[in-house]
Write a protein that holds these residues in place. Sequence first.
Motif, PDB file in Angstrom:
ATOM      1  N   GLN A 201     -16.664  -5.391  -6.593  1.00 36.13           N
ATOM      2  CA  GLN A 201     -16.778  -5.916  -5.502  1.00 36.13           C
ATOM      3  C   GLN A 201     -18.011  -5.387  -4.489  1.00 36.13           C
ATOM      4  N   LEU A 202     -17.802  -3.661  -4.696  1.00 39.88           N
ATOM      5  CA  LEU A 202     -19.064  -3.154  -3.988  1.00 39.88           C
ATOM      6  C   LEU A 202     -20.577  -3.501  -4.595  1.00 39.88           C
ATOM      7  N   ALA A 203     -20.253  -3.566  -5.798  1.00 39.94           N
ATOM      8  CA  ALA A 203     -21.636  -3.932  -6.567  1.00 39.94           C
ATOM      9  C   ALA A 203     -22.137  -5.469  -6.208  1.00 39.94           C
ATOM     10  N   TRP A 204     -21.118  -6.474  -5.991  1.00 38.20           N
ATOM     11  CA  TRP A 204     -21.647  -7.526  -5.532  1.00 38.20           C
ATOM     12  C   TRP A 204     -22.073  -7.626  -3.913  1.00 38.20           C
ATOM     13  N   LEU A 205     -21.487  -6.892  -3.307  1.00 37.66           N
ATOM     14  CA  LEU A 205     -21.928  -6.684  -1.857  1.00 37.66           C
ATOM     15  C   LEU A 205     -23.403  -6.170  -1.984  1.00 37.66           C
ATOM     16  N   ALA A 206     -23.728  -4.985  -2.639  1.00 33.23           N
ATOM     17  CA  ALA A 206     -24.938  -4.285  -2.852  1.00 33.23           C
ATOM     18  C   ALA A 206     -25.838  -5.270  -3.288  1.00 33.23           C
ATOM     19  N   HIS A 207     -25.557  -6.150  -4.365  1.00 32.63           N
ATOM     20  CA  HIS A 207     -26.539  -7.293  -4.672  1.00 32.63           C
ATOM     21  C   HIS A 207     -26.902  -8.125  -3.658  1.00 32.63           C
ATOM     22  N   ALA A 208     -25.746  -8.736  -3.004  1.00 32.41           N
ATOM     23  CA  ALA A 208     -25.989  -9.791  -1.930  1.00 32.41           C
ATOM     24  C   ALA A 208     -26.944  -9.270  -0.828  1.00 32.41           C
ATOM     25  N   VAL A 209     -26.891  -7.834  -0.443  1.00 28.53           N
ATOM     26  CA  VAL A 209     -27.534  -7.311   0.577  1.00 28.53           C
ATOM     27  C   VAL A 209     -29.374  -7.051   0.113  1.00 28.53           C
ATOM     28  N   SER A 210     -29.404  -6.915  -1.473  1.00 33.60           N
ATOM     29  CA  SER A 210     -30.636  -6.703  -2.188  1.00 33.60           C
ATOM     30  C   SER A 210     -31.302  -8.300  -1.952  1.00 33.60           C
ATOM     31  N   VAL A 211     -30.522  -9.278  -2.044  1.00 29.82           N
ATOM     32  CA  VAL A 211     -30.986 -10.758  -2.125  1.00 29.82           C
ATOM     33  C   VAL A 211     -31.547 -10.829  -0.809  1.00 29.82           C
ATOM     34  N   LEU A 212     -30.645 -10.827   0.273  1.00 28.66           N
ATOM     35  CA  LEU A 212     -31.165 -11.002   1.539  1.00 28.66           C
ATOM     36  C   LEU A 212     -32.337 -10.227   1.920  1.00 28.66           C
ATOM     37  N   THR A 213     -32.273  -8.810   1.680  1.00 27.16           N
ATOM     38  CA  THR A 213     -33.550  -8.091   2.002  1.00 27.16           C
ATOM     39  C   THR A 213     -34.699  -8.353   1.173  1.00 27.16           C
TER      40      THR A 213
ATOM     41  N   ILE B  32     -13.016  -9.494 -17.669  1.00 25.30           N
ATOM     42  CA  ILE B  32     -12.953  -8.229 -17.280  1.00 25.30           C
ATOM     43  C   ILE B  32     -11.876  -7.758 -16.515  1.00 25.30           C
ATOM     44  N   VAL B  33     -11.631  -8.882 -15.567  1.00 29.46           N
ATOM     45  CA  VAL B  33     -10.544  -8.458 -14.576  1.00 29.46           C
ATOM     46  C   VAL B  33      -9.211  -8.314 -14.827  1.00 29.46           C
ATOM     47  N   GLY B  34      -8.632  -9.023 -16.075  1.00 27.38           N
ATOM     48  CA  GLY B  34      -7.539  -8.694 -16.414  1.00 27.38           C
ATOM     49  C   GLY B  34      -7.208  -7.576 -16.957  1.00 27.38           C
ATOM     50  N   LYS B  35      -8.283  -6.677 -17.340  1.00 25.18           N
ATOM     51  CA  LYS B  35      -7.952  -5.196 -17.933  1.00 25.18           C
ATOM     52  C   LYS B  35      -8.328  -4.094 -16.785  1.00 25.18           C
ATOM     53  N   ALA B  36      -8.879  -4.488 -15.824  1.00 28.52           N
ATOM     54  CA  ALA B  36      -9.257  -3.410 -14.733  1.00 28.52           C
ATOM     55  C   ALA B  36      -8.260  -3.453 -13.620  1.00 28.52           C
TER      56      ALA B  36
ATOM     57  N   THR C  19     -21.813 -10.866 -13.979  1.00 27.82           N
ATOM     58  CA  THR C  19     -20.551 -10.417 -13.876  1.00 27.82           C
ATOM     59  C   THR C  19     -19.484 -11.482 -13.115  1.00 27.82           C
ATOM     60  N   ILE C  20     -19.987 -12.219 -12.654  1.00 20.94           N
ATOM     61  CA  ILE C  20     -19.176 -13.286 -12.177  1.00 20.94           C
ATOM     62  C   ILE C  20     -18.588 -14.242 -13.280  1.00 20.94           C
ATOM     63  N   SER C  21     -19.505 -14.692 -14.114  1.00 14.38           N
ATOM     64  CA  SER C  21     -19.168 -15.489 -15.439  1.00 14.38           C
ATOM     65  C   SER C  21     -18.107 -14.740 -16.394  1.00 14.38           C
TER      66      SER C  21
END
Length: 118
Positions: free
Chosen positions: A54-66, A41-45, A34-36
Amino acid sequence: MDEAAAERRKLALTAASETSKHVLTLTTAVVTITISLAKDIVGKASSADLAWLQLAWLAHAVSVLTGVATLLALAGTVDEPDSARSIYSANIRLPAALQMASFGLGLAFVVIFGVLAI
């Protein structure tokens, strides 16, 4: 404790470790992809749609840490006596449950973003 029970506990800990590693791999892949593709995709959104990403990235960061916390807890059980080793210990269950929940939530947010941004 008999030898068969000790072997089952060892197999359970190994399976839990492998599952956590697989989810770590999947979540880092989702974030990387998604970052790549963010430029495309950002230009159209809209900015409201981007909040889902952004919420998805935050949730995935929590998943990595846990996920890392889960693996550390599993590694810590190696030093415990066979009768005390269990994947049902709170120090393993809590981070593992949080890892799975935040991974699922992150995937849901990515899908919501994808549906809204198209």
